[in-house]
Structures are given as structure tokens and as C-alpha cells.
Design a protein around this motif. Structure first.
Motif, PDB file in Angstrom:
ATOM      1  N   ALA A 135      -7.342 -12.029  48.428  1.00 46.36           N
ATOM      2  CA  ALA A 135      -7.057 -13.253  47.715  1.00 46.36           C
ATOM      3  C   ALA A 135      -5.359 -12.910  47.264  1.00 46.36           C
ATOM      4  O   ALA A 135      -4.762 -11.840  47.277  1.00 46.36           O
ATOM      5  N   GLU A 136      -4.510 -13.940  47.296  1.00 53.25           N
ATOM      6  CA  GLU A 136      -3.182 -14.113  47.003  1.00 53.25           C
ATOM      7  C   GLU A 136      -3.048 -15.306  45.938  1.00 53.25           C
ATOM      8  O   GLU A 136      -3.266 -16.167  46.273  1.00 53.25           O
ATOM      9  N   LEU A 137      -3.000 -14.739  44.575  1.00 49.42           N
ATOM     10  CA  LEU A 137      -3.080 -15.694  43.477  1.00 49.42           C
ATOM     11  C   LEU A 137      -1.681 -15.762  42.631  1.00 49.42           C
ATOM     12  O   LEU A 137      -0.811 -14.717  42.541  1.00 49.42           O
ATOM     13  N   ALA A 138      -1.376 -16.908  42.221  1.00 46.22           N
ATOM     14  CA  ALA A 138      -0.133 -17.100  41.494  1.00 46.22           C
ATOM     15  C   ALA A 138      -0.307 -17.600  40.236  1.00 46.22           C
ATOM     16  O   ALA A 138      -1.509 -17.934  39.755  1.00 46.22           O
ATOM     17  N   PHE A 139       0.844 -17.420  39.334  1.00 45.95           N
ATOM     18  CA  PHE A 139       0.690 -18.011  38.141  1.00 45.95           C
ATOM     19  C   PHE A 139      -0.497 -17.374  37.133  1.00 45.95           C
ATOM     20  O   PHE A 139      -1.267 -18.071  36.410  1.00 45.95           O
ATOM     21  N   ALA A 169       0.085  -6.368  41.305  1.00 43.27           N
ATOM     22  CA  ALA A 169       0.559  -7.407  40.489  1.00 43.27           C
ATOM     23  C   ALA A 169       2.255  -7.428  40.804  1.00 43.27           C
ATOM     24  O   ALA A 169       2.593  -6.381  40.289  1.00 43.27           O
ATOM     25  N   GLU A 170       2.657  -8.653  41.179  1.00 36.07           N
ATOM     26  CA  GLU A 170       4.328  -8.469  41.049  1.00 36.07           C
ATOM     27  C   GLU A 170       4.600  -9.501  40.062  1.00 36.07           C
ATOM     28  O   GLU A 170       4.283 -10.407  39.982  1.00 36.07           O
ATOM     29  N   PRO A 171       5.794  -9.111  39.229  1.00 31.13           N
ATOM     30  CA  PRO A 171       6.196 -10.035  38.271  1.00 31.13           C
ATOM     31  C   PRO A 171       6.933 -11.184  39.099  1.00 31.13           C
ATOM     32  O   PRO A 171       7.524 -10.942  39.920  1.00 31.13           O
ATOM     33  N   THR A 172       6.724 -12.326  38.332  1.00 30.34           N
ATOM     34  CA  THR A 172       7.165 -13.661  38.731  1.00 30.34           C
ATOM     35  C   THR A 172       7.677 -14.493  37.254  1.00 30.34           C
ATOM     36  O   THR A 172       6.800 -15.381  36.891  1.00 30.34           O
ATOM     37  N   PRO A 173       8.707 -14.062  36.790  1.00 30.91           N
ATOM     38  CA  PRO A 173       9.091 -14.457  35.612  1.00 30.91           C
ATOM     39  C   PRO A 173       9.052 -16.069  35.741  1.00 30.91           C
ATOM     40  O   PRO A 173       9.525 -16.693  36.642  1.00 30.91           O
ATOM     41  N   MET A 174       8.718 -16.857  34.805  1.00 36.28           N
ATOM     42  CA  MET A 174       9.006 -18.430  34.659  1.00 36.28           C
ATOM     43  C   MET A 174       9.954 -18.599  33.544  1.00 36.28           C
ATOM     44  O   MET A 174       9.737 -18.079  32.147  1.00 36.28           O
ATOM     45  N   MET A 175      10.659 -19.770  33.686  1.00 41.44           N
ATOM     46  CA  MET A 175      11.580 -20.300  32.680  1.00 41.44           C
ATOM     47  C   MET A 175      12.418 -19.098  32.309  1.00 41.44           C
ATOM     48  O   MET A 175      12.598 -18.894  30.986  1.00 41.44           O
ATOM     49  N   ARG A 182       2.327 -12.638  40.411  1.00 44.96           N
ATOM     50  CA  ARG A 182       1.452 -12.843  41.795  1.00 44.96           C
ATOM     51  C   ARG A 182       0.781 -11.651  41.902  1.00 44.96           C
ATOM     52  O   ARG A 182       1.049 -10.668  42.132  1.00 44.96           O
ATOM     53  N   VAL A 183      -0.621 -12.013  42.120  1.00 42.65           N
ATOM     54  CA  VAL A 183      -1.575 -10.819  42.364  1.00 42.65           C
ATOM     55  C   VAL A 183      -2.244 -11.078  43.629  1.00 42.65           C
ATOM     56  O   VAL A 183      -2.625 -12.103  44.149  1.00 42.65           O
ATOM     57  N   ARG A 184      -2.021  -9.735  44.324  1.00 39.44           N
ATOM     58  CA  ARG A 184      -2.867  -9.738  45.546  1.00 39.44           C
ATOM     59  C   ARG A 184      -4.130  -8.797  45.496  1.00 39.44           C
ATOM     60  O   ARG A 184      -3.874  -7.867  44.846  1.00 39.44           O
TER      61      ARG A 184
END
Length: 740
Positions: A135-139, A169-175, A182-184
Motif C-alpha cells: 500500500a501507499e497511503l496519504a493523509f 512513514a514520510e511526514p507531509t505537513p498540511m496547512m 504518507r505511509v508505505r
């Protein structure tokens, strides 16, 4: 068979406990740690919805609301949703049971992803392949600290994996802030639980409702803070909350928040009660939240001014939560399309879902519907609908027939000949009357006034006439210099023995053609404050000295300038004591406003249903109108707005049923519904084009010109019974406590 769920009292206790728990934490942003998660588990919050005794979606919504207020990013909803799925009932593996036990004890923490089932295509993908979950998952929220991931894969099935080896897990800051990842995944599953496609879609709707509840909690908390700030922050020598611009801005926010609160609560209740239309109600709640919460968040910051920019303030946290929350599961597009599909893709008589009004309300709805099928159908109804709008306003024959049922006195006390039915039976009556297009009957304001303030002689004389449909009243309130500022009225009533002599002018008087006028006069010109000198009278319209000058209204009806020239009225026609007219008058208006918003929104709902019926078979440029994406978007959005108005109507009925009529809540419903009628008319004209401007009896007029006529009529509902500007001030001052 319905599950035995917690009571409203149980939910109130839960909400107070959760709010108290969060209040003991730092007032800065809550940081999720393993220790905090265990504390949340100790409060029982990781067990919500694990069994019927632990609740359902209503309890998840409640916890989410409080988490939003506290700016807590803990994945409480994800835990609740896993519980709600009852995975152990579908897969009895020891590993799954151990995971659930650890989740409830606070030893495990999970994040949930719908992956490719999510409405937003950017949410990622997942599949079982070669014994592993790929899987590759966002948010994904809190992915850096969760111990497990629960992911839906094609099949469909829910796959649970442990974080650690094979999970990155890769950090994806929002706002501008961290917390999302984002998780693989390339790891073996701990457990796999089968589901159906329909179940996954339903769970996605449930998850979206829960996430919007957290966004609502954030918006509500920021709004409460800005209301308090407006009462304290001084500019130009006074609190900014005294400025009308601020009051009306915050009143608008309050109205929007009430719409979201009521629709989310209803969606959760309908789901828990396993009601057939719960998916429709959920879509309406999601569409309402998506369009309203971000607007409220922006307006809140406008009122805060520069102080809201500071990251030291709570407001930025709530601003982010609102925007992330309403978009996390796809935002407004999917629910709006679902609502549009309900009205445009089905054949037959397509309506808004009926509310469960309780045994008495539901039974009475059927009774009224059957009576109308007999007394207001066929040739009788067709003949009436061919009349002009002005002629359709009142039908004396119908009023007398309705009077024979006793329903004009539906909610009257039995000592006055009434039936003492509850608010929900009254609501059922209003729904059926509006849906059938029946003309109005009775005089509810005047009847309420007489029952409370009338003498026994007045009650015996006038109430039976109203009850039997034999008399209708006008309301003589407004004057050239006294509209919304009714306390400044000047029409004089001077005592002369056993009579009063009345001189003056009333304007914009509707129902001037009735048997009586309920007339507001001034008996003490020197009273201080001015409203202390007002007295009310019942004036027969055949009395000598009354001069009527009718005027056609822009909506096709009439009102009149009514002049009173030495009009002699017996003192026995005075309602209440001399000088008590303001109390008599405002009490009657409060009674009317309690249901006025509901009456307006029912008119809009019925016309909307007729509009959709037309669109389903209409074509534009050789193509079906119902397939036009713009048409579908506008129809779906309108359906959500109307549903919010219907919920406000029910909310007012609930309060009336408890013996309460808060004027600010009635004002919320009145403001929202009146302006909804305007918006509906304008949007319908946009969709239908110039043919919709053709008036009744014009060749080619769509729906016999009803839509353009309703638009013209809508202006009256925004102005009458207290302009919406006055109502917004009432909401701000009485409802929000802002300074006068």
C-alpha cells in the motif's frame, strides 16, 4: 431489531466527562503520546461503539466534537470506527481479538485508511499480494506513533497490520503544520476481515460524518472565543461586539453552525436507529458541513483581526482542523452528487425523506393526508389552482370545511375547544397542508393572544369563530414611521366613556379584507419608554370611519393603506390592560416566529420537489437537463440547504414541545428560511433560463410561473414579522450575549 443504545442522558454525561478531561490538559495544542492514549483509554474513549452499551455513531460524533474543541489529533474516531465494524464477529482469529483488547486498554493505537475506496483519488491504494499488504497511503494522522494500521483493500476486506518492519512513514505537513503522513506498507497482515462493497461505502460515509464532527467542534470553539473577544475588545470607546457589522457577522456564523450541528446530529441518530434514509441524511450533513464550516472559520478570523494570526492563539489550530476535516474524505462533491441523484435519477413522486414524528405525529400525518385527499383534490383543487395568486390566498369554503375538523385549534387548550396536540402533530399538519397546496385558514397569532390576554367574554365570542373557520384577522401594526421600530407607532386611541376613538394610519396591511383587524395603538403619547404606552384592540372591519386603499404587491397579492378616522371601538374590544399592548403584541409575534421558519422552508421544499420533477424530463439543447453537471451540483447543494432548514424547523418544534420558545432560536430559523427562499428562486432561474420568468397564465410558463412568483414573494418573508436585520441583532444580543 434495533440495538439498545445509550440514552440522551447517558450522552450528556459522556460529553461532560470528555470536556472535563480535555479541560485539565494544557490550553496549548494537545500532543498525542502513548501516555495520553492510555489516559484516553482509561476514560473509556477507545471502547466507544465496541458494543451496543458503549454506543454508536452518536457517541463517536460526541467524542469527536470535544476532540475538535480541544485541538486533539488523537485517532479516536479511527478506534471508534474499528469498534463499530465489529470485526471480531467476522473473524474470530486470536490475533484480531488480542488487537482489539489492546486497543481498548490503550496498549494499541490504530489509524484507518479507506485507500482506493476513498472519494478522493489522492488518498492512495492498497492490495494484498504474495501474502503481504502492499500500500501507499496519504493523509494518515499520527502515523509516527500508531501501533497498527487498518486498511481497506479490494475484495473488499479490512486488513490490519502492525507498524514496524515493512512500514515507513514520510511526514507531509498540511496547512503549514506537521501531523499528517504518507505511509508505505509491504508487510504481512495481522488479520483480514471480509466486507461488502456497500458496507465499505457506508463506513466511508460514517467516517466522514465523524471527521466533520471534529471540524465542527473546532469551528464552534473558535466561534465561542471570538464572541467572548467581541464583548471585551474595545475600539472607538466601546466593545466591538456592539457594532452592528460584528453582531450580524457573528449571527450569520451562529446560524451556519446551528445548521451543521443539527444535520450532523440527525445523521448520526438516523444511522444508530437503522433508519432507511440514513444515507440521505448523512449526505445532507456532509454537504452542509463542507459549505458552512470553512465560511464560519474565515468569518471568525475576520472578527478576531490580527490577534487570530498569532500561532500562540488557539484560532490557527482550529482553522486548520476545519479545513482538513471537511476535505479529508472528499469534501462536498460526493454528497452533493448523492443528493442530486436522489432527486434527478429516480422516477415517480420523489420527495424529501419524511421525518419520524413519533407515533402521534405519524398517525396524524396519515389522517390529515387522507382528509386532504377527500376535501382538497381533483376538480376542487384544480379549479382553485387556476385562480390568480391573490385569489388563491384564502378560500372561505375550505376554511369552514377545515374548521369542522377542529384542526384550526390543533394546539389550543381544550378549555377553548382545542385538541391540545403536540408540536410534532402541528408539524405534521403544516407539512401536509403545504404539500397539498391548500390555502391558509385560521388566525393563530390572534388566537394565541386572546387565549393568554383576552377576557372570558372575548374568548367566548371570538375564539369559536376562529376555530370554525368563520373569521380571519388582519394585523394592523406597521405605520409610515414605524416598521421594525414598532414602539414608535403613532395611531392614537383616546378613551371616550365606554369607547375608544382611534385616529391614524397603518400601511402594508395584509388580510385587510378579513372580518377583524388586530390593531396596535398608542393610548399614552408621553409614556417612557415609548412601548409602555401601546394598547391592542380588536376592530371589526365594518366599523364606520375605516378607509381602505388597496395596493397590488410585487408578488401578485395585495396589501393596503388603512386609515382610521374617528373610529369608535367599544372598550370591551381592548385586549389586555391599557398600556400592556407591547407585552401582548410581542408575545403573539414570538408564538408566530416559533413556526414561521418551518412554514417558509416547507414552501421551498415543495417547490424544489416540483422543480426537480420538471428537470427530470426537460431538455436543453437536445440534452437531458438532469445530466448537466452544473444542474446536478446546484440541485444537490440546494437539497442540502433545504434539509438544514428542515432540521431547524424540527429543532424549534422540539423546543415548543418542551414548553419553550426561545426568541433567538425562532429567529435563526426565520432568517435562514427566508433567505433560503430567495436563493432558491435565483438559482432556479439560473438553471431554467428566461422561460422561468414567464408568469402564471403565460403560454409556455414553467410550472405555471410558480418559481418566479415565489422569488417575488420571498422578499416579503425576509422583511415581514421583523426584518432579518432586526432578527440578526436579536440573535447576537439575546442568543450570543453581545452588548446592546
Amino acid at each position: 431489531m434495533l440495538r439498545e443504545l445509550p440514552s440522551d442522558e447517558d450522552r450528556q454525561i459522556l460529553q461532560e466527562a470528555v470536556r472535563g478531561f480535555f479541560a485539565d490538559l494544557s490550553d496549548r495544542a494537545v500532543v498525542v503520546t502513548a501516555q495520553l492514549w492510555k489516559q484516553l483509554a482509561a476514560q473509556g474513549l477507545t471502547q466507544i461503539a465496541a458494543s451496543p452499551a458503549e454506543g454508536g455513531l452518536r457517541e463517536i460524533v460526541l467524542v469527536q466534537l470535544e476532540a475538535g474543541r480541544a485541538a486533539c489529533p488523537a485517532p479516536l474516531a479511527d478506534a471508534g470506527l474499528v469498534n463499530l465494524m465489529q470485526p471480531a464477529a467476522r473473524n474470530e482469529s486470536p490475533a484480531l481479538r488480542a488487537f482489539l483488547d489492546d486497543l481498548h486498554a490503550g496498549e494499541a493505537m490504530t489509524a484507518l485508511s479507506f485507500a482506493s475506496f476513498d472519494h478522493d483519488g489522492a488518498a492512495g491504494w492498497a492490495q494484498l499480494q504474495g501474502g503481504n499488504l502492499n500500500a501507499e497511503l496519504a493523509f494518515i494522522e499520527s502515523a509516527d506513533i500508531v501501533t497498527h494500521l487498518a486498511v481497506f483493500v479490494p475484495g473488499p476486506a479490512l486488513v490490519i497490520v502492525k507498524t514496524g518492519e515493512g512500514v515507513t512513514a514520510e511526514p507531509t505537513p498540511m496547512m503549514g503544520k506537521p501531523g499528517w503522513w504518507r505511509v508505505r506498507i509491504d508487510a504481512p497482515p495481522l488479520a483480514t476481515v471480509p466486507f461488502t462493497e456497500r458496507e465499505v461505502r457506508d463506513l466511508l460515509a460514517v467516517a466522514a460524518v465523524a471527521e466533520d464532527a471534529r471540524a465542527f467542534g473546532a469551528a464552534q470553539r473558535a466561534f465561542e472565543q471570538v464572541v467572548a473577544y467581541a464583548g471585551e475588545r474595545c475600539q472607538f470607546g466601546q466593545p466591538i461586539g456592539r457594532f452592528q457589522a460584528i453582531q450580524h457577522k457573528l449571527a450569520n456564523c451562529h446560524i451556519a453552525l446551528r445548521a451543521v450541528q443539527l444535520t450532523i446530529a440527525n445523521a448520526a441518530a438516523q444511522y444508530d436507529l437503522e433508519a432507511a434514509p440514513w444515507r440521505w441524511f448523512a449526505a445532507a450533513a456532509l454537504a452542509t458541513a463542507a459549505s458552512s464550516l470553512r465560511r464560519v472559520s474565515l468569518e471568525t478570523h475576520h472578527a478576531f483581526g490580527a490577534i487570530g494570526y498569532s500561532e500562540e492563539h488557539e484560532a490557527p489550530r482550529h482553522f486548520r482542523q476545519v479545513h482538513v476535516g471537511v476535505l479529508r474524505y472528499g469534501g462536498q462533491r460526493s454528497p452533493v452528487e448523492q443528493l442530486a441523484s436522489h432527486f434527478l435519477d429516480r422516477d415517480g413522486d420523489v420527495r424529501f425523506p419524511e421525518y419520524d414524528l413519533g407515533p402521534a405525529g405519524n398517525a396524524f400525518r396519515r389522517e390529515v393526508r387522507a382528509w386532504l385527499d377527500t376535501h382538497w383534490s381533483g376538480e376542487r383543487r384544480d379549479r382553485h389552482e387556476q385562480l390568480s395568486f391573490a385569489e388563491r390566498e384564502y378560500d372561505r369554503e375550505f376554511a369552514r370545511a377545515l374548521g369542522a375538523t377542529g384542526w384550526i385549534g390543533l394546539n389550543w387548550p381544550k378549555r377553548f375547544g382545542g385538541q391540545e396536540r403536540g408540536a410534532f402533530e402541528q408539524l405534521a399538519f403544516m407539512e401536509e397542508m403545504e404539500r397539498s397546496g391548500a390555502p391558509r385558514a385560521g388566525a393563530p397569532v390572534q388566537a394565541a393572544m386572546l387565549q393568554v390576554y383576552g377576557t372570558p367574554e372575548q374568548q367566548q365570542r371570538y375564539l369559536p369563530e376562529i376555530l370554525h373557520g368563520e373569521a380571519i384577522y388582519g394585523m394592523g401594526y406597521s405605520e409610515p414611521q414605524a416598521g421594525s421600530d414598532l414602539a414608535s407607532l403613532k395611531t392614537r386611541a383616546v378613551r371616550d366613556g365606554d369607547h375608544y376613538v382611534i385616529n391614524g394610519q397603518k400601511i402594508w396591511t395584509t388580510t385587510y379584507w378579513g372580518e377583524y383587524m388586530l390593531l396596535a395603538t398608542r393610548t399614552d403619547p408621553n409614556a417612557s419608554p415609548p412601548h409602555a404606552g401601546i394598547t391592542m384592540f380588536i376592530v371589526p372591519m365594518t366599523t364606520s370611519g375605516i378607509i381602505i386603499r388597496p395596493s397590488e404587491t410585487m408578488y401578485g397579492g395585495t396589501f393596503a393603506n388603512v386609515f382610521y378616522d374617528e373610529v369608535r371601538v367599544p372598550a370591551e374590544n381592548r385586549i389586555g390592560a391599557e398600556g400592556e399592548g407591547w407585552k401582548v403584541l410581542t408575545g403573539a409575534l414570538a408564538t408566530e416566529r416559533g413556526f414561521i421558519g418551518g412554514g417558509i422552508v416547507l414552501k421551498v421544499a415543495h417547490m424544489f420537489e416540483l422543480l426537480c420533477e420538471y428537470i427530470r424530463t426537460a431538455e436543453r439543447h437536445g440534452r437531458p437537463m438532469r445530466r448537466d453537471p452544473l444542474v446536478r451540483a446546484r440541485v444537490g447543494a440546494l437539497a442540502a440547504e433545504i434539509e438544514a432548514g428542515r432540521r431547524m424547523m424540527v429543532h424549534c418544534a422540539e423546543q415548543v414541545d418542551k414548553g419553550e420558545t426561545p426568541p433567538d432560536e425562532a429567529a435563526v430559523s426565520k432568517v435562514y428560511s427566508g433567505e433560503l427562499m430567495e436563493r432558491f428562486g435565483e438559482i432556479a432561474l439560473d438553471l431554467l433560463g428566461p422561460e422561468a420568468l414567464l408568469s402564471e397564465h403565460s403560454p409556455g410558463a414553467i410550472l405555471r410561473g410558480r418559481i418566479e412568483q415565489m422569488l417575488r414573494h420571498s422578499l416579503m418573508w425576509v422583511i415581514s414579522i421583523g426584518t432579518n436585520e432586526i432578527q440578526r441583532s436579536l440573535i447576537a444580543q439575546r442568543g450570543l450575549g453581545l452588548p446592546r
